[in-house]
Design an enzyme around this catalytic site. Structure first.
Site, mmCIF file in Angstrom:
data_model
loop_
_atom_site.group_PDB
_atom_site.id
_atom_site.type_symbol
_atom_site.label_atom_id
_atom_site.label_comp_id
_atom_site.label_asym_id
_atom_site.label_seq_id
_atom_site.Cartn_x
_atom_site.Cartn_y
_atom_site.Cartn_z
ATOM 1 N N ASP A 9 0.865 -1.195 0.000
ATOM 2 C CA ASP A 9 0.000 0.000 0.000
ATOM 3 C C ASP A 9 0.897 1.239 0.000
ATOM 4 O OD1 ASP A 9 -1.929 1.955 0.412
ATOM 5 O OD2 ASP A 9 -2.305 1.418 2.514
ATOM 6 N N GLU A 111 -2.819 -0.003 -4.240
ATOM 7 C CA GLU A 111 -2.673 -1.223 -3.436
ATOM 8 C C GLU A 111 -2.739 -2.484 -4.291
ATOM 9 O OE1 GLU A 111 -5.313 -1.679 0.035
ATOM 10 O OE2 GLU A 111 -5.758 0.440 -0.272
HETATM 11 P P1 TTP Z 1 -5.503 5.352 0.726
HETATM 12 O O1 TTP Z 1 -4.550 4.226 0.494
HETATM 13 O O2 TTP Z 1 -6.708 5.089 1.547
HETATM 14 O O3 TTP Z 1 -4.752 6.573 1.420
HETATM 15 P P2 TTP Z 1 -3.339 7.206 1.187
HETATM 16 O O4 TTP Z 1 -2.502 6.397 0.247
HETATM 17 O O5 TTP Z 1 -3.514 8.634 0.777
HETATM 18 O O6 TTP Z 1 -2.720 7.209 2.626
HETATM 19 P P3 TTP Z 1 -2.172 6.007 3.514
HETATM 20 O O7 TTP Z 1 -0.729 6.352 3.761
HETATM 21 O O8 TTP Z 1 -2.967 6.038 4.764
HETATM 22 O O9 TTP Z 1 -2.338 4.740 2.732
HETATM 23 O O10 TTP Z 1 -6.001 5.905 -0.656
HETATM 24 C C1 TTP Z 1 -5.185 5.959 -1.810
HETATM 25 C C2 TTP Z 1 -5.505 7.203 -2.617
HETATM 26 O O11 TTP Z 1 -6.874 7.213 -2.965
HETATM 27 C C3 TTP Z 1 -5.261 8.477 -1.847
HETATM 28 O O12 TTP Z 1 -3.917 8.937 -1.947
HETATM 29 C C4 TTP Z 1 -6.254 9.415 -2.471
HETATM 30 C C5 TTP Z 1 -7.391 8.544 -2.921
HETATM 31 N N1 TTP Z 1 -8.529 8.661 -1.985
HETATM 32 C C6 TTP Z 1 -9.542 9.564 -2.287
HETATM 33 O O13 TTP Z 1 -9.508 10.239 -3.328
HETATM 34 N N2 TTP Z 1 -10.570 9.712 -1.397
HETATM 35 C C7 TTP Z 1 -10.649 9.014 -0.211
HETATM 36 O O14 TTP Z 1 -11.595 9.189 0.572
HETATM 37 C C8 TTP Z 1 -9.595 8.077 0.077
HETATM 38 C C9 TTP Z 1 -9.629 7.283 1.361
HETATM 39 C C10 TTP Z 1 -8.574 7.939 -0.837
HETATM 40 CA CA CA Z 2 -2.293 4.143 0.471
#
Ligand code: TTP
Ligand code: CA
Length: 362
Positions: A9, A111
């Site tokens: 991830d 992911e």
């Molecule tokens: P995530 O993997 O949930 O979050 P992240 O990569 O930003 O942070 P983390 O370090 O906690 O993994 O989501 C991946 C991408 O998806 C994120 O960068 C932006 C997008 N996204 C949205 O656009 N809206 C949302 O509500 C979420 C959760 C993610």
């Molecule tokens: Ca992420």
């Protein structure tokens, strides 16, 4: 052999890409916003970097609220297409570390699951090394950090990757599954939504170990057969689902290593012929045509590079695949000086054959 699965991830993905593109952002709070098309200050936070998260900024929060929490944060608009391009490169790196082209499953833009049972021979120390290698490849090639979880199935691997973030690696061996899961609250169990969590709380079930020891028949009576069984199994850390490309219907590909790292055209094109033959026989067996051709090269320093071409229309014959793939491979040879380690050929944009032959098939 024991199954070993890795879940990877990316950390604060959209914001991490923006930081990479503009190094002056490093150390500042960065918030990537999906602005509503009405303009103005509407819109919700897509993601933010960890500096911004310290100020309480979260995904899905109104951008206006985020601004009030951290007025000096840098707010940037979402550039989804660009993030998709970065994602595609990262996915190639990840895929190249899986046991086979098929032992890979992208689950979102940032992911994926990879099965590595064979490459680590079921050995969790070797699995950890592979995890570190993946992190290093993503960092050196795409300047993005990621968090890695390793476990005996997808459920455990997925939960392990979020255990240490950002830039973490967590290995959960089969004998440690209960210790790892047991103390967690049920809402942490991957797949449990808010409604189920509330229902479980009402039943007095707070932790995963409480759920694991709960009578499965009672769970079934409350949640129905499928869900009740699933809850009980998941709480015990059991998940038999396979790592399998969800869009497997969308592409057919093969990848293989050269006998030894080399730039020898003879060796490279001979292996390419094998891969192309294989891809075409799968194309024929599935009665599909393809509209794009992708060639991947993994160099001796593990750097991965891909080239793709979209064709004028869908075809299924070997000469067109071969011609396009080989032209791209020639470009790789011209542009690089390094030896090749692995090469891959893939077709995507698949369409089912209607039975009618296109002019190209004659
Ligand atoms: P995530 O993997 O949930 O979050 P992240 O990569 O930003 O942070 P983390 O370090 O906690 O993994 O989501 C991946 C991408 O998806 C994120 O960068 C932006 C997008 N996204 C949205 O656009 N809206 C949302 O509500 C979420 C959760 C993610
Ligand atoms: Ca992420």
């Amino acid at each position: 052999m024991e199954r070993v699965i890795i879940h990877v991830d990316m950390d604060y993905f959209y914001a991490a890409i923006e930081e990479r593109e503009d190094p002056s952002l490093k150390g500042k709070a960065v918030v990537v916003c999906m602005y509503s098309n009405r303009g103005g200050s509407g819109g919700a936070v897509s993601t933010s970097n960890y500096v911004a998260r310290e100020a309480g900024i979260r995904s899905a929060m109104p951008c206006k609220l985020a601004r009030s929490k951290k007025p000096d944060a840098v707010f940037l608009p979402v550039r989804k297409e660009f993030y998709e391009e970065v994602s595609a490169k990262i996915m190639e790196i990840l895929r190249s570390n899986a046991d086979s082209e098929e032992a890979f499953e992208k689950i979102s833009i940032d992911e994926a699951f990879l099965e590595i049972s064979q490459s680590c021979s079921g050995d969790y120390d070797l699995a950890r090394d592979i995890g570190h290698k993946i992190k290093e490849e993503v960092r050196s090639q795409e300047e993005i950090t990621c968090s890695v979880g390793i476990g005996p199935n997808k459920l455990i691997a997925k939960m392990a990757s979020s255990f240490r973030k950002p830039d973490g690696i967590t290995v959960v061996r089969p004998e440690d599954v209960q210790t790892f899961l047991g103390p967690m609250t049920v809402k942490k169990l991957w797949g449990i939504g808010k409604v189920t969590e509330e229902r479980l709380t009402e039943m007095g079930i707070r932790t995963v170990s409480e759920l694991a020891s709960y009578d499965v028949m009672e769970l079934i009576s409350v949640f129905g057969k499928n869900k009740g069984m699933w809850l009980s199994q998941a709480a015990m850390g059991i998940d038999g689902t396979a790592v399998k490309e969800r869009t497997a219907t969308d592409q057919i590909g093969r990848m293989a290593s050269l006998e030894h790292d080399s730039r020898d055209e003879n060796m490279i094109f001979t292996l390419m012929d094998e891969l192309i033959d294989d891809v075409i026989s799968k194309v024929k067996a599935r009665k599909v045509s393809f509209r794009s051709v992708t060639v991947t090269v993994i160099f001796s320093n593990f750097k991965t590079s891909t080239k793709s071409r979209t064709l004028g229309h869908a075809v299924s014959d070997i000469s067109i695949l071969s011609e396009n793939a080989k032209e791209m491979m020639k470009q790789f040879l011209e542009e690089s000086t390094m030896n090749f380690r692995r090469i891959g050929v893939r077709v995507d944009n698949l369409q089912e054959n209607t039975g009618q032959k296109s002019l190209f098939d004659f």
